[in-house]
Design an enzyme around this catalytic site. Structure first.
Site, short mmCIF file in Angstrom:
data_model
loop_
_atom_site.label_atom_id
_atom_site.label_comp_id
_atom_site.label_asym_id
_atom_site.label_seq_id
_atom_site.Cartn_x
_atom_site.Cartn_y
_atom_site.Cartn_z
N LYS A 86 42.77 41.15 36.69
CA LYS A 86 44.02 40.40 36.60
C LYS A 86 44.94 40.89 35.48
O LYS A 86 46.15 40.78 35.57
CB LYS A 86 43.74 38.91 36.44
CG LYS A 86 43.20 38.31 37.74
CD LYS A 86 43.45 36.83 37.80
CE LYS A 86 43.16 36.29 39.19
NZ LYS A 86 41.72 36.29 39.52
N GLU A 108 51.07 29.97 37.27
CA GLU A 108 50.19 28.96 37.86
C GLU A 108 48.78 29.52 37.77
O GLU A 108 48.58 30.73 37.76
CB GLU A 108 50.57 28.73 39.32
CG GLU A 108 50.01 29.75 40.32
CD GLU A 108 50.52 31.19 40.14
OE1 GLU A 108 51.60 31.37 39.55
OE2 GLU A 108 49.82 32.13 40.56
N SER A 377 35.66 43.43 40.99
CA SER A 377 36.93 42.96 40.42
C SER A 377 36.77 42.29 39.06
O SER A 377 37.71 42.26 38.27
CB SER A 377 37.61 42.00 41.40
OG SER A 377 36.74 40.96 41.77
C1 LIG Z 1 41.20 35.98 40.73
C2 LIG Z 1 40.07 36.84 41.08
C3 LIG Z 1 39.89 37.33 42.39
C4 LIG Z 1 40.77 36.94 43.55
O1 LIG Z 1 42.10 37.32 43.46
P1 LIG Z 1 42.72 38.53 44.29
O2 LIG Z 1 44.18 38.38 44.05
O3 LIG Z 1 42.35 38.35 45.72
O4 LIG Z 1 42.16 39.77 43.73
C5 LIG Z 1 38.85 38.20 42.63
N1 LIG Z 1 37.99 38.55 41.65
C6 LIG Z 1 38.11 38.09 40.39
C7 LIG Z 1 37.11 38.52 39.37
C8 LIG Z 1 39.14 37.22 40.06
O5 LIG Z 1 39.25 36.76 38.81
#
Ligand SMILES: *Cc1c(COP(=O)(O)O)cnc(C)c1O
Length: 411
Positions: A86, A108, A377
């Site tokens: 993020k 948000e 992610s």
């Molecule tokens: C917020 C988040 C997501 C989901 O958000 P996307 O916009 O779909 O990437 C996925 N993995 C992690 C670790 C997150 O913090």
């Protein structure tokens, strides 16, 4: 995408007229930075020295041996500062805000991860930050509220509606209507009114750019498949975009299958085929909604995937069959998490573990000559409570009980 920000029939800009100047200012600056090498260099310089990019592409030897099929590579977005992808977007938009001479950002947040990333970049770049969060979400994710405040952000509880993400989005938009001259709305995922989906996807594209180069260096070839979890769609688009032009690379998004395909028990918009086209939160996409257009409750063990809409870019790519969308259930995710931890010594976030679960389920259809990339992610330290619950770890439950008693005695 066409000039009005549509991807096929999805996307567009459905906002109060008063926000048109703010949106056109944003579009103009976004167009400018696309061809401004200095901007990208400054962005990458901070990512490198502050967040730790480039993140590695780790060969998963233990998992590869375990399955005996494709060679598995893991893109390590967990190693970013704040523990997830993020920050790539939050930092890019904060720099853009400064370029537009704004002094404040609003955002948000649902699970709180985007709120924390926004609070961090605001502190780093000297911007004021106000974060809107549903009261219900604040209760569920208090640790993130704690951190946002420590970084100097103001956290505003939202007591309307279901007191969750969609209500927080409405409140943030309301703030923006009266504050856009000084304030940038820092959207957290590749959704919302145009140009936000394109803007967020642009900043997240760094993930796939690095991953492609790294795999070419390590293996001399492209992956046969790339996996990413899908909440709003930003990490998936981040890793997919770079591979879009290679038809031989299959792109697979994995949604939250929760407790299974019963309505209300999951957050799968596409894989379970239950979402309908609608217009809400400033754009047109597939939403989980009832016949009256009311948003349905969603559920996932991973708070960050618990979202009723989906990026218009992904909705379109799925319709075009360029991206295949699957869902993984909570049980599959917990099993995959244990496997990743014991075979690799890594702790993916529960969100990211959906990508692993989706990949493991179908890996036997690959050969040892293939390579696949799984986008990790974020890291799972934040999920310790949910992971312990998912694993039914009694010792942990007992530990929490003892802590609570200690706390009550101390009062
Ligand atoms: C917020 C988040 C997501 C989901 O958000 P996307 O916009 O779909 O990437 C996925 N993995 C992690 C670790 C997150 O913090």
């Amino acid at each position: 995408m066409n000039a009005d920000g549509y991807y096929g029939s999805f996307g567009g800009t459905f906002i109060p007229e008063i926000l048109y100047p703010a949106i056109s200012e944003l579009k103009e600056h976004f167009e400018q930075i696309k061809s401004d090498a200095d901007f990208w260099n400054r962005y990458y310089e901070i990512l490198r020295n502050f967040s730790g990019r480039p993140t590695p592409l780790t060969y998963a030897e233990g998992l590869t041996d375990h399955f005996g099929s494709a060679r598995i590579y893991i893109k390590r977005e967990d190693l970013n500062h704040s523990g997830a992808h993020k920050i790539n977007n939050a930092l890019g938009q904060a720099l853009l805000a400064k370029r537009m001479k704004k002094t404040r950002v609003i955002a948000e947040t649902g699970a709180g991860q985007h709120g924390v990333a926004t609070a961090i970049v605001a502190a780093k770049l000297g911007l004021e930050a106000t974060i809107y969060m549903g009261r219900e979400d604040m209760e569920r994710q208090y640790a993130n509220v704690f951190w946002m405040k420590r970084f100097g952000a103001q956290v505003v509880p939202v007591d309307f509606g279901s007191r969750t993400l969609k209500d927080a989005i409405n409140e943030a938009l309301r703030d923006w209507v009266s504050s856009f001259e000084t304030t940038h709305y820092l959207m957290g995922t590749a959704s919302g009114p145009h140009p936000f989906p394109a803007l967020v996807a642009y900043f997240q594209s760094i993930i796939g750019k690095e991953a492609k180069e790294q795999l070419l260096e390590l293996e001399g070839k492209l992956p046969s498949r790339v996996y990413a979890c899908v909440g709003g769609g930003s990490n998936a688009l981040g890793v997919f975009q770079e591979f879009m032009v290679y038809p031989e690379v299959e792109l697979v998004g994995v949604e939250a299958g929760g407790r299974g395909p019963e309505l209300g028990a999951h957050a799968s918009r596409i894989a379970y085929g239950q979402a309908k086209v609608g217009i809400a939160q400033g754009f047109k996409t597939l939403f989980l909604q009832n016949d009256e257009g009311q948003m349905l409750d969603t559920y996932s063990v991973a708070a960050g995937l618990d979202y009723t809409g989906i990026s218009p870019i992904l909705a379109n790519l799925s319709e075009l069959r360029r991206v295949r969308v699957e869902a993984a259930t909570d049980d599959e995710v917990i099993a995959a998490l244990q496997l990743v931890m014991t075979k690799e010594g890594l702790v993916p976030a529960l969100e990211s573990t959906h990508a692993f679960a989706g990949a493991f389920r179908e890996i036997s259809s690959t050969s040892t000559k293939d390579c696949i990339i799984i986008n990790m992610s974020g890291r799972g330290d934040k999920d310790i409570f949910n992971i312990a619950e998912g694993l039914k770890d009694d010792e942990w439950t007992a530990f929490i009980g003892r802590k609570q008693q200690q706390y009550e005695r101390a009062r």
